[in-house]
Design a protein around this motif. Structure first.
Motif, PDB file in Angstrom:
ATOM      1  N   ARG A  46      28.217 -38.614  39.463  1.00 35.53           N
ATOM      2  CA  ARG A  46      27.017 -38.723  40.294  1.00 35.53           C
ATOM      3  C   ARG A  46      26.154 -37.492  40.104  1.00 35.53           C
ATOM      4  O   ARG A  46      26.662 -36.378  40.071  1.00 35.53           O
ATOM      5  N   GLN A  47      24.875 -37.716  39.983  1.00 35.43           N
ATOM      6  CA  GLN A  47      23.922 -36.613  39.930  1.00 35.43           C
ATOM      7  C   GLN A  47      23.371 -36.455  41.341  1.00 35.43           C
ATOM      8  O   GLN A  47      22.900 -37.410  41.945  1.00 35.43           O
ATOM      9  N   ARG A  48      23.460 -35.246  41.864  1.00 32.36           N
ATOM     10  CA  ARG A  48      23.023 -34.969  43.227  1.00 32.36           C
ATOM     11  C   ARG A  48      21.899 -33.940  43.222  1.00 32.36           C
ATOM     12  O   ARG A  48      21.720 -33.222  42.248  1.00 32.36           O
ATOM     13  N   VAL A  49      21.197 -33.872  44.336  1.00 32.12           N
ATOM     14  CA  VAL A  49      20.123 -32.896  44.497  1.00 32.12           C
ATOM     15  C   VAL A  49      20.340 -32.179  45.822  1.00 32.12           C
ATOM     16  O   VAL A  49      20.529 -32.823  46.863  1.00 32.12           O
ATOM     17  N   THR A  50      20.316 -30.843  45.788  1.00 28.32           N
ATOM     18  CA  THR A  50      20.469 -30.061  47.007  1.00 28.32           C
ATOM     19  C   THR A  50      19.177 -30.113  47.822  1.00 28.32           C
ATOM     20  O   THR A  50      18.146 -30.576  47.332  1.00 28.32           O
ATOM     21  N   ARG A  51      19.223 -29.593  49.017  1.00 31.06           N
ATOM     22  CA  ARG A  51      18.024 -29.557  49.859  1.00 31.06           C
ATOM     23  C   ARG A  51      16.942 -28.680  49.254  1.00 31.06           C
ATOM     24  O   ARG A  51      15.766 -28.847  49.538  1.00 31.06           O
ATOM     25  N   GLN A  52      17.359 -27.726  48.424  1.00 29.72           N
ATOM     26  CA  GLN A  52      16.393 -26.852  47.763  1.00 29.72           C
ATOM     27  C   GLN A  52      15.813 -27.485  46.496  1.00 29.72           C
ATOM     28  O   GLN A  52      14.963 -26.908  45.845  1.00 29.72           O
ATOM     29  N   GLY A  53      16.322 -28.662  46.125  1.00 29.80           N
ATOM     30  CA  GLY A  53      15.805 -29.366  44.958  1.00 29.80           C
ATOM     31  C   GLY A  53      16.576 -29.108  43.678  1.00 29.80           C
ATOM     32  O   GLY A  53      16.174 -29.561  42.608  1.00 29.80           O
ATOM     33  N   ASP A  54      17.698 -28.373  43.770  1.00 28.57           N
ATOM     34  CA  ASP A  54      18.519 -28.101  42.583  1.00 28.57           C
ATOM     35  C   ASP A  54      19.397 -29.304  42.269  1.00 28.57           C
ATOM     36  O   ASP A  54      19.973 -29.922  43.164  1.00 28.57           O
TER      37      ASP A  54
END
Length: 88
Positions: A49-57
């Motif tokens: 799975r590709q995820r994105v942090t709240r900071q957009g990373d």
């Protein structure tokens, strides 16, 4: 004039809130659907799975159901190397 500006700003805020709600609802439904599929059709293949942090990373999560191991990395290359090492 101030009344018109306030009214327009309120409408824009409402539109953004509506879009955010729709996006959140869509993500929740996708997650539930994927969970149901995973439950009904278990697989021995690694789940990536590709995820994105709240900071957009962007980062990657990998789970190998055959071994029960998890791996998380900010690099797609490291994630691929980890998967390849599982099957050597």
């Amino acid at each position: 004039m101030k009344n018109k500006q306030l009214c327009v700003k309120q409408k824009v805020v409402k539109i953004h809130a509506y879009k955010d709600f729709n996006l959140l609802t869509k993500k929740i439904l996708q997650s539930c659907w994927q969970g149901l599929i995973n439950f009904l059709i278990p697989s021995e293949e690694p789940q990536v799975r590709q995820r994105v942090t709240r900071q957009g990373d962007i980062y990657w999560e990998v789970y190998d159901p055959a071994t029960g191991k998890y791996f998380t990395s900010g690099s797609e290359i490291e994630m691929r190397i980890w998967i390849e090492q599982l099957y050597r």
